[in-house]
Design an enzyme around this catalytic site. Structure first.
Site, PDB file in Angstrom:
ATOM      1  N   ASP A 158       0.882  -1.192  -0.071  1.00  0.00           N
ATOM      2  CA  ASP A 158      -0.063   0.116  -0.097  1.00  0.00           C
ATOM      3  C   ASP A 158       0.763   1.368   0.062  1.00  0.00           C
ATOM      4  O   ASP A 158       0.470   2.054  -0.673  1.00  0.00           O
ATOM      5  CB  ASP A 158      -0.860   0.187   1.217  1.00  0.00           C
ATOM      6  N   GLU A 388       2.111  -9.518  11.285  1.00  0.00           N
ATOM      7  CA  GLU A 388       2.054  -9.235   9.972  1.00  0.00           C
ATOM      8  C   GLU A 388       3.173  -9.027   9.356  1.00  0.00           C
ATOM      9  O   GLU A 388       3.543  -9.410   8.083  1.00  0.00           O
ATOM     10  CB  GLU A 388       1.225  -8.061  10.059  1.00  0.00           C
TER      11      GLU A 388
END
Ligand code: DGY
Length: 416
Positions: A158, A388
């Site tokens: 992103d 993550e």
């Protein structure tokens, strides 16, 4: 018995919401496209029925034009922004309006090899073929062989420095109020900045105003990058799709896919930059190379049998980036402007990126480098848990915890 494997399986159980797996609780409470594909590969190792369910549930979100969206909102949740009311899409199940890297068919091939269930594989093959055609018609209308992204979220990376130049041209004004939820779950220092979010939502507003029509979006897009990582993944997807087409006697499909694969193979090779020892993306609005030093430039290892010289140069460059790090492989070259070792895609090491790189290194005969990266990834997870992503300097697990694709990657890397 490896207790980490047990823990990885437990995470997938915890994140199950009824045949699909959320990336992690609260921060990502829906089904994400490429997350689910990685998760399906994890399931394929020990529960092929569940792996099929994962892919089948993702396909419930497939649009009539073939696109498989990046989020399928199977059930409501108020812990995430932007939800369905921001996307304003028209599919029977609410979905986002953009897509994500096509890992789906890579997972499907592995699953078919594990399960051999033609009745279940075939409908998913058809869905993958429709999506594959969508990529080429909607995102490469001029037939260059490289596919373009219209939103940074489509890359899955992103807030990568790769988008900084192109994103700076996107206005920060939005019709939709930006009410972030992510920073309520995770330290804001580990997330994109508010300014990034305003640009992300400006793009969503722009495409919603195009009624999500691919041709209108192509014309209006203020962000359009012919992207090397996604294209390289698409080529691997194309190889696996062609393999399945031949297996199922679909000779016409196989010929069509083979032609696309060859075009893309040649187009990727044109993006090799010897002076950078990397492949580069192209900004279709400025016409310039995207020279930011990110992991994307190495992903073509995954889907090309490269000349020795190119493969060696990539591996030397990867070693230079990894020197002195606790965990490889950094998603941004350490030390450059824009490098932030804890901020999401601006430096951290991600298990799924490593997985792609490991497969690519092996494919190109660099088994030692592959093994080193595999060990680095496995030890990071064993030390810090299924985070993550990881700070490559300190090794600290960052972002969301109990993360599904890190669990899947661990299981896969322990088997490899
Ligand atoms: C997010 O919301 O951070 C996602 O990565 C977008 O898909």
């Amino acid at each position: 018995m490896n207790t980490h494997i047990d823990e990885a399986k437990r995470i997938l159980v915890t994140n199950d919401r009824g045949g699909y797996t959320v990336p992690t609780d609260r921060l990502y409470p829906f089904q994400w496209n490429w997350d689910s594909a990685f998760v399906a590969m994890g399931f394929a190792l020990y529960d092929t029925d569940r792996a099929y369910r994962e892919l089948e549930r993702l396909v419930e979100g497939q649009w009539a034009d073939g696109m498989i969206p990046h989020i399928v909102f199977h059930q409501p949740s108020d812990t995430y922004f932007p939800g369905p009311s921001v996307w304003r899409t028209k599919h029977t199940i609410p979905t986002s309006g953009i897509t994500q890297p096509p890992v789906f068919v890579i997972a499907l091939r592995k699953l078919h090899e594990a399960a051999g269930n033609k009745d279940r594989t075939l409908p998913l093959y058809e869905a993958a073929l429709k999506w594959h055609r969508w990529w080429y018609s909607a995102r490469d209308p001029e037939g260059t062989g490289l596919v373009a992204l219209l939103h940074p979220w489509e890359s899955g990376s992103d807030n990568s420095p790769a988008w900084d130049v192109a994103l700076a041209r996107v206005p920060t004004t939005t019709d939709t109020p930006v009410v972030r939820k992510d920073t309520g779950h995770v330290n804001a220092e580990m997330r994109p900045r508010d300014e990034d979010y305003r640009r992300f939502i400006h793009l969503v507003d722009t495409y919603a105003a195009c009624g999500w029509d691919p041709a209108r979006q192509w014309e209006k897009a203020p962000f359009k990058i012919a992207e090397i990582q996604t294209t390289a993944i698409l080529l691997k997807a194309g190889e696996d799709l062609e393999y399945l087409a031949r297996l199922f006697g679909r000779t016409e499909d196989a010929a069509e896919i083979a032609t696309l694969n060859e075009r893309t193979r040649q187009a990727i090779l044109v993006q090799w930059r010897p002076a950078l020892s990397r492949f580069v993306s192209r900004d279709l609005i400025s016409g310039e190379d995207v020279e930011a030093a990110t992991q994307a430039g190495f992903i073509p290892l995954l889907s090309l049998d490269l000349d020795r010289q190119i493969a060696d140069a990539l591996v030397d460059e990867m070693k230079a980036w990894s020197e002195g790090l606790k965990v490889a492989f950094p998603t941004t070259k350490p030390g450059i402007a824009g490098w932030e070792p804890k901020r999401y895609w601006r430096g951290p090491a991600w298990a799924i990126i490593n997985w792609l790189l490991i497969d690519g290194l092996k494919r190109n005969g660099h088994t030692e480098a592959a093994e080193e990266l595999r060990r680095s990834t496995v030890s990071a997870i064993e030390a810090e848990g299924f985070a993550e992503y990881f700070d490559p300097i300190t090794g600290e697990g960052c972002g969301g915890l109990g993360f599904s694709w890190t669990a899947a990657a661990y299981m896969w890397l322990m088997k490899a």
